[in-house]
Design a protein around this motif. Structure first.
Motif, PDB file in Angstrom:
ATOM      1  N   ILE A  44       0.840  -1.200   0.000  1.00 19.85           N
ATOM      2  CA  ILE A  44       0.000   0.000   0.000  1.00 19.85           C
ATOM      3  C   ILE A  44       0.877   1.252   0.000  1.00 19.85           C
ATOM      4  O   ILE A  44       0.664   2.176  -0.798  1.00 19.85           O
ATOM      5  N   LEU A  45       1.866   1.294   0.868  1.00 16.17           N
ATOM      6  CA  LEU A  45       2.748   2.457   0.946  1.00 16.17           C
ATOM      7  C   LEU A  45       3.567   2.616  -0.331  1.00 16.17           C
ATOM      8  O   LEU A  45       3.841   3.738  -0.768  1.00 16.17           O
ATOM      9  N   ASN A  46       3.925   1.500  -0.964  1.00 11.69           N
ATOM     10  CA  ASN A  46       4.625   1.559  -2.244  1.00 11.69           C
ATOM     11  C   ASN A  46       3.740   2.194  -3.317  1.00 11.69           C
ATOM     12  O   ASN A  46       4.204   3.030  -4.099  1.00 11.69           O
ATOM     13  N   GLN A  47       2.465   1.824  -3.353  1.00  9.30           N
ATOM     14  CA  GLN A  47       1.535   2.423  -4.314  1.00  9.30           C
ATOM     15  C   GLN A  47       1.363   3.921  -4.065  1.00  9.30           C
ATOM     16  O   GLN A  47       1.275   4.706  -5.006  1.00  9.30           O
ATOM     17  N   ILE A  48       1.337   4.316  -2.807  1.00  7.93           N
ATOM     18  CA  ILE A  48       1.226   5.737  -2.472  1.00  7.93           C
ATOM     19  C   ILE A  48       2.461   6.486  -2.971  1.00  7.93           C
ATOM     20  O   ILE A  48       2.345   7.570  -3.550  1.00  7.93           O
ATOM     21  N   ILE A  50       4.392   5.684  -5.476  1.00  9.34           N
ATOM     22  CA  ILE A  50       4.315   5.747  -6.944  1.00  9.34           C
ATOM     23  C   ILE A  50       3.380   6.868  -7.376  1.00  9.34           C
ATOM     24  O   ILE A  50       3.703   7.657  -8.276  1.00  9.34           O
ATOM     25  N   LEU A  51       2.210   6.965  -6.738  1.00  7.23           N
ATOM     26  CA  LEU A  51       1.268   8.042  -7.069  1.00  7.23           C
ATOM     27  C   LEU A  51       1.853   9.417  -6.738  1.00  7.23           C
ATOM     28  O   LEU A  51       1.632  10.383  -7.469  1.00  7.23           O
ATOM     29  N   LEU A  57       4.610  15.228  -6.160  1.00 11.18           N
ATOM     30  CA  LEU A  57       4.565  15.652  -4.765  1.00 11.18           C
ATOM     31  C   LEU A  57       5.962  15.555  -4.162  1.00 11.18           C
ATOM     32  O   LEU A  57       6.735  14.676  -4.509  1.00 11.18           O
ATOM     33  N   GLN A  58       6.257  16.457  -3.257  1.00 13.70           N
ATOM     34  CA  GLN A  58       7.541  16.435  -2.566  1.00 13.70           C
ATOM     35  C   GLN A  58       7.370  15.759  -1.213  1.00 13.70           C
ATOM     36  O   GLN A  58       6.429  16.059  -0.483  1.00 13.70           O
ATOM     37  N   LYS A  59       8.296  14.876  -0.893  1.00 13.19           N
ATOM     38  CA  LYS A  59       8.228  14.130   0.357  1.00 13.19           C
ATOM     39  C   LYS A  59       8.573  15.031   1.539  1.00 13.19           C
ATOM     40  O   LYS A  59       9.499  15.834   1.475  1.00 13.19           O
ATOM     41  N   LEU A 111      -5.630  12.212  -8.062  1.00 11.20           N
ATOM     42  CA  LEU A 111      -4.771  11.409  -7.194  1.00 11.20           C
ATOM     43  C   LEU A 111      -5.611  10.631  -6.198  1.00 11.20           C
ATOM     44  O   LEU A 111      -5.403   9.428  -5.992  1.00 11.20           O
ATOM     45  N   LEU A 112      -6.569  11.289  -5.587  1.00  9.75           N
ATOM     46  CA  LEU A 112      -7.416  10.613  -4.605  1.00  9.75           C
ATOM     47  C   LEU A 112      -8.258   9.526  -5.269  1.00  9.75           C
ATOM     48  O   LEU A 112      -8.430   8.439  -4.710  1.00  9.75           O
ATOM     49  N   SER A 113      -8.757   9.788  -6.466  1.00 10.86           N
ATOM     50  CA  SER A 113      -9.518   8.771  -7.205  1.00 10.86           C
ATOM     51  C   SER A 113      -8.632   7.602  -7.599  1.00 10.86           C
ATOM     52  O   SER A 113      -9.037   6.439  -7.485  1.00 10.86           O
ATOM     53  N   GLN A 114      -7.412   7.903  -8.069  1.00  7.59           N
ATOM     54  CA  GLN A 114      -6.490   6.842  -8.457  1.00  7.59           C
ATOM     55  C   GLN A 114      -6.081   5.986  -7.270  1.00  7.59           C
ATOM     56  O   GLN A 114      -5.935   4.771  -7.398  1.00  7.59           O
ATOM     57  N   LEU A 115      -5.910   6.611  -6.118  1.00  6.19           N
ATOM     58  CA  LEU A 115      -5.566   5.846  -4.917  1.00  6.19           C
ATOM     59  C   LEU A 115      -6.693   4.884  -4.566  1.00  6.19           C
ATOM     60  O   LEU A 115      -6.450   3.693  -4.332  1.00  6.19           O
ATOM     61  N   THR A 116      -7.904   5.377  -4.554  1.00  2.84           N
ATOM     62  CA  THR A 116      -9.053   4.520  -4.241  1.00  2.84           C
ATOM     63  C   THR A 116      -9.188   3.395  -5.259  1.00  2.84           C
ATOM     64  O   THR A 116      -9.390   2.237  -4.889  1.00  2.84           O
TER      65      THR A 116
END
Length: 141
Positions: A44-48, A50-51, A57-59, A111-116
């Motif tokens: 899950i965190l890996n997918q986040i 990637i998105l 986005l900057q970490k 981004l929020l749609s792609q995450l879901t």
């Protein structure tokens, strides 16, 4: 009586508030851990991550030694992700704060749609709770 200067300032302020909005999301995904290996959280965190790269986005470095992910978006957007685990369910929490976005085309909406969508495709998501506070005008379809 309003002077012309005050009336002009009020007009500019009104114009800006009608074009831009702020919003806050708090989202909670309940995801069934499908394997005994406990790898769902890492996937899950890996997918986040990637998105986040895809959406430039900057970490946030203050979370570098924690189990929380934080990201900055342009101009004033902030994402925070963390998980809670029990034996069967991984709970992914997302807190989003955004300001100065465009009402007609909200930034990071995709981004929020792609995450879901990604979570639904790759995991068994049993529950999604979304709390949103916004001054956005919804599109009429």
């Amino acid at each position: 009586m309003l002077s012309l200067k005050n009336l002009l300032a009020f007009g500019v302020l009104f114009g800006l508030t009608s074009c831009f909005y702020s919003t806050k999301y708090v989202v909670k995904y309940d995801i069934i851990e499908s394997t005994k290996s406990g790898q769902a959280r890492e996937e899950i965190l890996n997918q986040i991550n990637i998105l986040a790269v895809k959406h430039k986005l900057q970490k946030d470095k203050k979370f570098s030694k924690t189990d929380t992910l934080g990201f900055f978006g342009s101009p004033y957007h902030y994402f925070k992700f963390w998980t809670d685990n029990n034996d069967v369910v991984v709970i992914l929490n997302l807190k989003y704060n955004g300001s100065f976005g465009n009402r007609k085309n909200p930034p990071y909406d995709s981004l929020l749609s792609q995450l879901t969508d990604s979570l639904n495709q790759n995991f068994n998501v049993t529950n999604i709770q979304i709390n949103e506070e916004t001054n956005r005008k919804n599109k009429i379809k």
